[in-house]
Design a protein around this motif. Structure first.
Motif, mmCIF file in Angstrom:
data_model
loop_
_atom_site.group_PDB
_atom_site.id
_atom_site.type_symbol
_atom_site.label_atom_id
_atom_site.label_comp_id
_atom_site.label_asym_id
_atom_site.label_seq_id
_atom_site.Cartn_x
_atom_site.Cartn_y
_atom_site.Cartn_z
ATOM 1 N N ASN A 10 0.848 -1.195 -0.062
ATOM 2 C CA ASN A 10 0.047 0.116 0.050
ATOM 3 C C ASN A 10 0.964 1.386 0.041
ATOM 4 O OD1 ASN A 10 -2.383 1.488 -0.066
ATOM 5 N ND2 ASN A 10 -2.462 1.518 2.361
ATOM 6 N N ILE A 11 1.657 1.386 -0.921
ATOM 7 C CA ILE A 11 2.575 2.305 -1.181
ATOM 8 C C ILE A 11 2.555 3.107 -2.342
ATOM 9 C CG2 ILE A 11 4.219 1.618 0.633
ATOM 10 C CD1 ILE A 11 5.925 0.467 -1.382
ATOM 11 N N LYS A 12 3.032 4.076 -2.701
ATOM 12 C CA LYS A 12 3.161 4.813 -4.074
ATOM 13 C C LYS A 12 4.220 4.251 -4.996
ATOM 14 C CE LYS A 12 3.137 9.563 -5.884
ATOM 15 N NZ LYS A 12 3.203 11.087 -5.688
ATOM 16 N N TYR A 13 5.219 4.077 -4.498
ATOM 17 C CA TYR A 13 6.500 3.553 -5.569
ATOM 18 C C TYR A 13 6.937 2.265 -5.164
ATOM 19 C CZ TYR A 13 6.614 8.675 -6.038
ATOM 20 O OH TYR A 13 6.381 10.117 -6.455
ATOM 21 N N PRO A 14 7.426 1.522 -5.971
ATOM 22 C CA PRO A 14 7.931 0.194 -5.638
ATOM 23 C C PRO A 14 9.261 0.172 -4.980
ATOM 24 C CG PRO A 14 7.926 0.401 -7.897
ATOM 25 C CD PRO A 14 7.422 1.459 -7.503
ATOM 26 N N LEU A 15 9.707 0.954 -4.098
ATOM 27 C CA LEU A 15 10.837 1.056 -3.612
ATOM 28 C C LEU A 15 10.999 1.067 -2.053
ATOM 29 C CD1 LEU A 15 13.038 4.316 -4.668
ATOM 30 C CD2 LEU A 15 13.433 3.456 -2.433
ATOM 31 N N ALA A 35 8.015 9.787 1.823
ATOM 32 C CA ALA A 35 8.270 10.240 0.400
ATOM 33 C C ALA A 35 7.686 9.106 -0.545
ATOM 34 C CB ALA A 35 9.549 10.142 0.319
ATOM 35 N N GLY A 36 7.005 8.226 -0.079
ATOM 36 C CA GLY A 36 5.990 7.335 -1.121
ATOM 37 C C GLY A 36 6.842 5.834 -1.379
ATOM 38 N N GLY A 37 7.887 5.567 -0.508
ATOM 39 C CA GLY A 37 8.357 4.442 -0.495
ATOM 40 C C GLY A 37 7.986 3.704 0.731
ATOM 41 N N LEU A 38 8.814 2.453 0.932
ATOM 42 C CA LEU A 38 8.431 1.860 2.021
ATOM 43 C C LEU A 38 9.996 2.009 3.034
ATOM 44 C CD1 LEU A 38 6.982 -0.186 3.872
ATOM 45 C CD2 LEU A 38 8.180 -2.072 2.809
ATOM 46 N N GLY A 39 9.643 2.590 4.428
ATOM 47 C CA GLY A 39 10.606 2.637 5.248
ATOM 48 C C GLY A 39 10.771 1.482 5.996
ATOM 49 N N PRO A 65 2.501 3.433 5.483
ATOM 50 C CA PRO A 65 3.163 1.917 5.977
ATOM 51 C C PRO A 65 4.451 2.335 6.079
ATOM 52 C CG PRO A 65 1.635 1.595 4.088
ATOM 53 C CD PRO A 65 1.793 3.342 4.163
ATOM 54 N N PHE A 66 4.943 1.315 7.208
ATOM 55 C CA PHE A 66 6.471 1.220 7.245
ATOM 56 C C PHE A 66 6.709 -0.284 7.813
ATOM 57 C CE2 PHE A 66 4.982 2.526 11.662
ATOM 58 C CZ PHE A 66 6.033 1.768 12.267
ATOM 59 N N GLY A 67 7.832 -0.819 7.793
ATOM 60 C CA GLY A 67 8.160 -2.212 8.326
ATOM 61 C C GLY A 67 9.178 -2.063 9.408
ATOM 62 N N VAL A 68 9.444 -3.570 9.823
ATOM 63 C CA VAL A 68 10.601 -3.692 10.594
ATOM 64 C C VAL A 68 11.479 -4.793 9.719
ATOM 65 C CG1 VAL A 68 11.684 -4.469 12.791
ATOM 66 C CG2 VAL A 68 9.712 -2.915 12.478
ATOM 67 N N ASN A 69 13.067 -4.590 9.694
ATOM 68 C CA ASN A 69 13.753 -5.645 8.940
ATOM 69 C C ASN A 69 14.288 -6.367 10.447
ATOM 70 O OD1 ASN A 69 16.835 -6.392 8.568
ATOM 71 N ND2 ASN A 69 15.511 -7.045 6.976
ATOM 72 N N VAL A 70 14.145 -7.761 10.354
ATOM 73 C CA VAL A 70 14.644 -8.579 11.657
ATOM 74 C C VAL A 70 15.734 -9.839 10.994
ATOM 75 C CG1 VAL A 70 14.110 -9.954 13.406
ATOM 76 C CG2 VAL A 70 12.412 -8.234 12.684
ATOM 77 N N ALA A 292 16.503 12.126 2.593
ATOM 78 C CA ALA A 292 15.745 10.839 2.097
ATOM 79 C C ALA A 292 15.006 11.181 1.323
ATOM 80 C CB ALA A 292 15.480 9.794 3.167
ATOM 81 N N ALA A 293 13.854 12.126 1.298
ATOM 82 C CA ALA A 293 12.742 12.291 0.538
ATOM 83 C C ALA A 293 13.379 12.827 -1.055
ATOM 84 C CB ALA A 293 11.919 13.444 0.994
ATOM 85 N N GLU A 294 14.646 13.451 -0.947
ATOM 86 C CA GLU A 294 14.968 13.901 -2.111
ATOM 87 C C GLU A 294 15.754 12.656 -2.947
ATOM 88 O OE1 GLU A 294 18.620 17.136 -3.332
ATOM 89 O OE2 GLU A 294 17.389 17.574 -1.447
ATOM 90 N N ILE A 295 16.235 12.001 -1.960
ATOM 91 C CA ILE A 295 16.718 10.621 -2.831
ATOM 92 C C ILE A 295 15.823 9.760 -3.361
ATOM 93 C CG2 ILE A 295 17.888 8.447 -2.432
ATOM 94 C CD1 ILE A 295 19.396 9.766 -0.084
ATOM 95 N N VAL A 296 14.400 9.645 -2.743
ATOM 96 C CA VAL A 296 13.659 8.929 -3.226
ATOM 97 C C VAL A 296 12.926 9.537 -4.678
ATOM 98 C CG1 VAL A 296 11.197 8.170 -2.913
ATOM 99 C CG2 VAL A 296 12.888 7.780 -1.110
ATOM 100 N N GLN A 297 12.808 10.913 -4.524
ATOM 101 C CA GLN A 297 12.506 11.615 -5.729
ATOM 102 C C GLN A 297 13.348 11.679 -6.855
ATOM 103 O OE1 GLN A 297 9.288 12.693 -5.148
ATOM 104 N NE2 GLN A 297 8.981 12.861 -7.269
#
Length: 311
Positions: A10-15, A35-39, A65-70, A292-297
């Motif tokens: 459920n994000i804007k960009y597949p990043l 910024a539209g990605g998944l953090g 949406p955001f997630g956790v890396n384990v 980070a938002a500038e990097i995504v864009q």
């Protein structure tokens, strides 16, 4: 840019921003999500109570949406997984372990599960374990890496050929050009790590960020395969390690040389000579520390522009 990955998360960009130890706290994760990605919050460098704090702060900083890396090789895994469930985290990316161990538990609690793999063999095992997608990470990637030394360019199409679930490409991607190349090879999305290390919101020490920006082609190397393969910037610790290898060291001798908390010392505390400096080969293409938002864009705009030029 709607596709299977944007729908899944459920994000804007597949990043997706990689969950990198000592680099990816709540500030970076929330900035990428906004910024539209998944953090992703990198739980590998966090005690349970610290992870709990970062999840709560991330909730306040973003409504996206955001997630956790384990990484499953770290201790306190049971407590970490319970915190993730209790805090209502909806996306978990597991790595460095068997996906069968935790996928059923996470799925039973309504969590979308992704697993990081470095080969077709483990991609298939992850699919069998019931994950929703895989991150296929090539040899170019920073930090802990696969033993197979398969590059992203060859890994992605081989994994895509065999799997029915979405494939996220990782390793050596830091630009829109890299993203487009991965998608042409069959990826449904990309995971970006090293580029976000050199972001303003990264929790890495400024000394390490500057070292990443300074890095050139050939300045990293995959080593310590006898313990857990890790790609490092060549520094004093790395050079000492290579001298030790000349003596055909035992695993115990390598462990003794590595010691404890060396990654924290290098990336989080900024000791550039004696710390582990984990970064990908693509560091040679990173020239500036940016929000980070500038990097995504920048990545998305370059991806769209170059894709358009070929249509």
């Amino acid at each position: 840019m709607e596709n299977s990955i944007t729908k899944l998360f459920n994000i804007k960009y597949p990043l997706i921003q990689a969950g990198m130890i000592w680099n990816s706290g709540w500030r970076l994760a929330s900035a990428v999500s906004n910024a539209g990605g998944l953090g992703l919050i990198g739980a590998g460098s966090m005690y349970p109570e610290v992870l709990h704090e970062h999840i709560q702060k991330c909730k306040k900083a973003t409504k996206k949406p955001f997630g956790v890396n384990v990484p499953m090789l770290y201790p306190n895994i049971e407590e970490i997984m319970q915190i993730i469930v209790d805090e209502g985290v909806k996306i978990v990316v597991t790595s460095a372990g068997n996906p069968k161990t935790w996928t059923p538990f996470l799925k039973q609690n309504g969590i979308t599960v992704v697993h990081v793999v470095s080969s077709v063999k483990f991609a298939l095992k992850s699919q069998e374990a019931g994950v929703d997608a895989v991150v296929a990470e090539g040899f170019e990637a920073g930090g802990h890496n696969g033993r197979e030394e398969t590059t992203t360019f060859t890994l992605i199409p081989m994994v895509k050929e065999k799997l029915k679930i979405p494939v996220i490409a990782a390793g050596g991607i830091a630009s829109g050009r890299g993203m487009l190349a991965a998608m042409v090879l069959g990826a449904d999305g990309v995971q970006v790590g090293s580029r976000f290390v050199a972001s303003e919101e990264s929790s890495a020490h400024i000394n390490f960020k500057k070292e990443v920006v300074k890095a050139q082609d050939g300045d990293t190397h995959l080593t310590l395969k006898e313990l857990a393969p890790v790609r490092l910037i060549k520094n004093k610790f790395y050079n000492e390690l290579q001298e030790l290898y000349k003596l055909n060291p035992s695993v115990e001798q390598l462990k003794e040389k590595l010691g404890r908390a060396r990654a924290k010392k290098g990336m989080f505390e900024g000791y550039l000579e004696n710390g582990e400096l984990e970064i990908g080969q693509i560091a040679g293409l990173i020239h500036e520390i940016k929000p980070a938002a500038e990097i995504v864009q920048e990545i998305i705009e370059e991806y769209k522009s170059i894709k358009k030029s070929f249509c």
